[in-house]
Write a protein that holds these residues in place. Structure first.
Motif, PDB file in Angstrom:
ATOM      1  N   UNK A   1       0.817  -1.217   0.000  1.00 17.85           N
ATOM      2  CA  UNK A   1       0.000   0.000   0.000  1.00 17.85           C
ATOM      3  C   UNK A   1       0.847   1.261   0.000  1.00 17.85           C
ATOM      4  N   UNK A   2       1.978   1.243   0.662  1.00 19.15           N
ATOM      5  CA  UNK A   2       2.733   2.473   0.894  1.00 19.15           C
ATOM      6  C   UNK A   2       4.086   2.541   0.202  1.00 19.15           C
ATOM      7  N   UNK A   3       4.616   1.427  -0.266  1.00 19.40           N
ATOM      8  CA  UNK A   3       5.934   1.469  -0.917  1.00 19.40           C
ATOM      9  C   UNK A   3       5.953   0.757  -2.253  1.00 19.40           C
ATOM     10  N   UNK A   4       4.776   0.580  -2.863  1.00 19.95           N
ATOM     11  CA  UNK A   4       4.682   0.073  -4.231  1.00 19.95           C
ATOM     12  C   UNK A   4       5.318  -1.303  -4.392  1.00 19.95           C
ATOM     13  N   UNK A   5       5.101  -2.172  -3.413  1.00 15.96           N
ATOM     14  CA  UNK A   5       5.666  -3.519  -3.458  1.00 15.96           C
ATOM     15  C   UNK A   5       4.698  -4.474  -4.126  1.00 15.96           C
ATOM     16  N   UNK A   6       5.244  -5.351  -4.927  1.00 16.32           N
ATOM     17  CA  UNK A   6       4.478  -6.419  -5.567  1.00 16.32           C
ATOM     18  C   UNK A   6       4.372  -7.582  -4.587  1.00 16.32           C
ATOM     19  N   UNK A   7       3.166  -7.873  -4.123  1.00 15.92           N
ATOM     20  CA  UNK A   7       3.007  -8.924  -3.117  1.00 15.92           C
ATOM     21  C   UNK A   7       3.345 -10.309  -3.654  1.00 15.92           C
ATOM     22  N   UNK A   8       3.494 -10.435  -4.960  1.00 16.54           N
ATOM     23  CA  UNK A   8       3.903 -11.724  -5.541  1.00 16.54           C
ATOM     24  C   UNK A   8       5.413 -11.837  -5.649  1.00 16.54           C
ATOM     25  N   UNK A   9       6.127 -10.839  -5.093  1.00 12.39           N
ATOM     26  CA  UNK A   9       7.587 -10.838  -5.156  1.00 12.39           C
ATOM     27  C   UNK A   9       8.190 -10.510  -3.789  1.00 12.39           C
ATOM     28  N   UNK A  10       7.693 -11.162  -2.743  1.00  6.01           N
ATOM     29  CA  UNK A  10       8.177 -10.911  -1.389  1.00  6.01           C
ATOM     30  C   UNK A  10       8.782 -12.186  -0.812  1.00  6.01           C
TER      31      UNK A  10
END
Length: 827
Positions: free
Chosen positions: A680-689
């Motif tokens: 939500x806040x740092x433009x992270x792709x949840x499929x790449x964590x």
């Protein structure tokens, strides 16, 4: 006396990074991070742009390149200088330094000067004109007005403890004996001789028929018996009347061993803590194999016992009256709740799961002196002038801690303070002691939900601090008017020093530090010695006069480290969607971060070790290699988060005990909130964590991958716990009780019980010589995964490494593998 106390091949890109090729990054002057889909704009300071890319070779190299920092700092007796040590990585010997508070350079002490150096520990006489201390097992006394030092003993049998008596003489302990050293004459007098054996039978009159007949019919036998009896009676009478004789030996039986002894200020009373001599913290039938033994064979290294087999019997206390030569057993009935069945609900739940029922009944609990987990005080505290005694006891079931006074006439305990917790008593906030010259004592307690400072006098307890913050490191001022302490009042991750006036409760803040620190109050009470750090600056020493200006004393951080453009992690609050408070976390942003970047960022969450540890603070992390590794990851385009998940230190009792009987589940909920927050806040792709961590962090990596397989795309578990029944008793039984009592908690909390859930790539790395989390933990899990036919895991072993790796080559190999995993699976 010291108590018994219960520790790959690389991808082409990976090779490029390790060998030091430059990272590409764009500059961005924005001071905020936003996301078009987010309703909140979070302010961030943009990460610095490093001129040169980090390399794993540099990060994992011998840490001496960062500087040989000052450690174990303490004040000189005159408060005009400080002593500290510096030690090269893996060196067996530390050098000792002295530096004046107005000097810019320190002087290294020669070996023949060490015994003359002011010692960190020592005791003072009543008027504080003399200080006695032990150096290398021998006693020295220093005249504080002149600085003159005299060595009073010179022997190979080390002395364990020393104290000034109210008479001005010294008492010291050696083995199970106590001696009095008369300073005016130099005579050494033995006050106590304890023998852990049955008392000699002496000369007995005949008892059996045959013996009586022998004495009746054979005059010689009767005569010899009478002579021996007369000699024994004479020797006993002579010893009782001749003032030159040492006191009689105390025979305390042959079934126990002495754990600790403590002498009253007038030398009349001795408290002795005893435990079963047959108990051992070592495993009865197990070893840790060292495959690279120095002689070429497999060395069988003794191993600690597991919580599943550790059966600690507790301690009992006895009081010896050295004047009347009377022994009293100190009874526990005066402790409120000493026989409560505090685990009744847990036992009932486990019985029900087996189709059985449980009936609760009162029964005396197993008790012991409160163990010292770093708070630096004995659990036995004598008043400095009066024959008054306080002891701190804990229940072995971890649910109660008592401060109790001891009736020296009857040997009974009387409860002064009971701290009960349905989960477990915190083992870190247990400082207590008498206020010098007064009939009052102070103590720390978590009864409000946070560790706070209290004082009790005349049966009345007064809270000297109050609030949702943590108090620790309590110090009584030299004049006994104030109590100094450390607290995180302004922010959970920022610590400062305060003092409170005991009589009025007036509080003053003494430091204004924007990081973390430890402190030592000077002997004259006028200054603080601070060991302090910030997020990108390791610990250095500072002097803070009370009410004066802060002055930096040392500068040992290397130029190579201090001049690098490190990114300071920014501590943020992650809202919980699972009913908890906000979760504090460190966030590292990629270089050239752009919130509107069409390509979302990959991310890594680091799980700190120890469980009960705080890492999302504003000081320099103890995980310094990981701090640098996270900087490297940001140079390669990753967002990195480091969370203080539930169970972490610094946030109060409820946060600490949220994992009770449920380890690995609340924490994973927090990790889920962390991933959502980054998206939500740092433009992270949840499929790449991805995620990784060591020890408890390795355990948490398992629990996340096994129970939430869609949360992370890959994980690395270092020196990980896989089955809590195999970990040590003191730590594990706090949180999960014991396997025989609470198997539900162990099955719920042990990764090996959830291994069938693995669906994403997993890297398992362990040291073969790990005497904390056994290598066997990883071996058992690997076999379990093989039998479950899980193909997505790899292992790496480190044959010479203990729990905390020591060889730079091992660190490098370990993090090469972690980096390769993330590069392959998250990009």
């Amino acid at each position: 006396m010291t108590r018994l106390l219960r520790n790959a091949a690389l991808s082409a890109l990976s090779l490029a990074i390790i060998s030091g090729c430059s990272a590409t990054a764009s500059n961005n002057d924005s001071s905020t991070v936003s996301n078009q889909s987010a309703s909140v704009v979070v302010p961030f300071a943009m990460p610095p742009q490093a001129e040169q890319a980090l390399t794993l070779n540099q990060i994992m190299a011998n840490p001496d390149w960062m500087g040989l920092l000052a450690k174990n700092a303490y004040w000189s007796d005159d408060s005009q200088s400080v002593y500290f040590s510096r030690q090269e990585h893996q060196s067996a010997i530390a050098d000792v330094y002295q530096q004046g508070i107005n000097q810019s350079q320190a002087t290294i002490l020669k070996l023949n000067q060490l015994h003359l150096a002011d010692q960190k520990s020592g005791v003072f006489n009543t008027d504080k004109s003399q200080k006695a201390y032990i150096y290398k097992g021998n006693i020295f006394v220093k005249q504080l007005n002149s600085g003159e030092i005299k060595q009073l003993t010179r022997q190979n049998n080390a002395i364990d403890d020393v104290k000034f008596l109210n008479s001005g003489d010294l008492a010291y302990m050696q083995g199970n004996s106590v001696f009095k050293l008369h300073l005016d004459t130099g005579m050494t007098e033995q006050l106590v001789d304890i023998q852990m054996a049955k008392a000699p039978a002496g000369v007995k009159d005949p008892e059996s028929y045959i013996a009586k007949q022998q004495h009746r019919l054979i005059a010689y036998v009767a005569l010899q018996h009478d002579k021996n009896k007369s000699r024994a009676e004479y020797a006993e009478e002579l010893a009782a009347q001749d003032p030159t004789f040492a006191p009689k030996t105390w025979y305390l039986g042959d079934s126990e061993t002495v754990d600790e002894m403590s002498l009253s200020a007038d030398g009349r009373y001795l408290v002795v803590a005893l435990s079963d001599k047959n108990y051992s913290w070592r495993a009865e039938h197990d070893i840790m194999p060292n495959y690279l033994g120095k002689d070429g064979y497999v060395d069988a290294v003794p191993a600690r016992a597991r919580v599943a087999e550790d059966n600690y019997p507790g301690e009992r206390l006895v009081l010896l009256d050295l004047v009347e030569h009377v022994k009293k057993d100190i009874t526990i009935e005066g402790l409120t709740g000493f026989d409560e069945d505090v685990l009744a609900s847990v036992k009932a739940e486990n019985a029900k799961a087996k189709g059985e029922s449980y009936t609760s009944k009162p029964e005396p609990r197993v008790l012991q002196l409160m163990q010292d987990w770093g708070w630096g005080q004995s659990a036995i505290q004598w008043h400095d002038t009066d024959n008054k005694l306080l002891v701190m006891m804990e229940a072995h079931d971890n649910k109660d801690r008592w401060i109790a006074s001891v009736d020296l006439q009857s040997g009974k305990l009387e409860t002064e303070h009971r701290l009960h917790d349905d989960a477990w008593i915190n083992y870190t906030f247990n400082q207590f002691g008498w206020v010098t010259g007064e009939d009052k004592f102070y103590y720390l307690s978590e009864e409000s939900g946070f560790s706070q400072l209290y004082v009790k006098a005349d049966g009345k307890t007064t809270a000297l601090t109050k609030g949702e913050y943590v108090v620790d490191q309590v110090t009584l001022s030299p004049d006994a008017s104030h109590l100094y302490y450390r607290a995180n009042k302004d922010h959970p991750g920022t610590y400062n020093v305060y003092r409170v006036e005991i009589a009025t409760g007036k509080t003053e803040q003494l430091t204004e530090w924007a990081g973390t620190l430890d402190y030592k109050l000077s002997p004259d009470g006028q200054s603080l010695l601070l060991t302090a750090s910030t997020a990108v600056n390791p610990n250095e020493l500072y002097i803070q006069p009370i009410g004066g200006e802060l002055k930096q004393l040392t500068q040992y951080t290397s130029k190579a480290f201090s001049q690098y453009a490190w990114q300071a992690p920014q501590v943020v609050k992650v809202p919980s969607t699972h009913g908890a408070k906000d979760i504090y976390a460190r966030v590292y942003l990629p270089q050239g971060y752009d919130a509107a970047n069409a390509d979302k960022y990959p991310a890594v969450i680091f799980n700190h070790g120890a469980g009960y540890l705080q890492n999302a603070h504003n000081g320099f992390s103890g995980y310094f290699r990981e701090f640098m590794f996270h900087n490297l990851l940001t140079q390669q385009g990753y967002v990195v988060m480091d969370m203080d998940y539930r169970g972490s230190k610094g946030y109060g009792r409820d946060w600490r005990t949220a994992v009770y009987r449920n380890m690995g589940h609340p924490e994973v909920e927090d990790l889920k909130d962390g991933v959502s927050w980054m998206a939500k806040h740092t433009n992270v792709d949840t499929a790449k964590v991805g995620t990784y961590g060591g020890s408890y962090g390795g355990f948490l990596t398992f629990m996340a991958l096994f129970n939430e397989p869609e949360l992370f795309q890959a994980g690395a578990a270092l020196r990980p716990v896989t089955d809590w029944a195999h970990y040590n008793a003191p730590y594990t039984s706090n949180i999960l009780n014991t396997p025989d009592v609470d198997p539900i908690a162990y099955e719920r909390s042990s990764p090996i019980e959830h291994a069938q859930g693995l669906e994403k790539p997993l890297l398992i790395m362990s040291g073969v010589l790990d005497d904390n989390v056994f290598f066997q933990d990883s071996v058992r899990l690997v076999q379990r995964l093989i039998e479950l036919e899980k193909p997505m895991f790899e292992t790496a072993i480190y044959p010479v490494e203990p729990h905390g790796f020591r060889q730079p080559s091992s660190w490098l190999d370990e993090y090469r593998r972690i980096y390769k995993l993330f590069e392959q699976e998250l990009k």
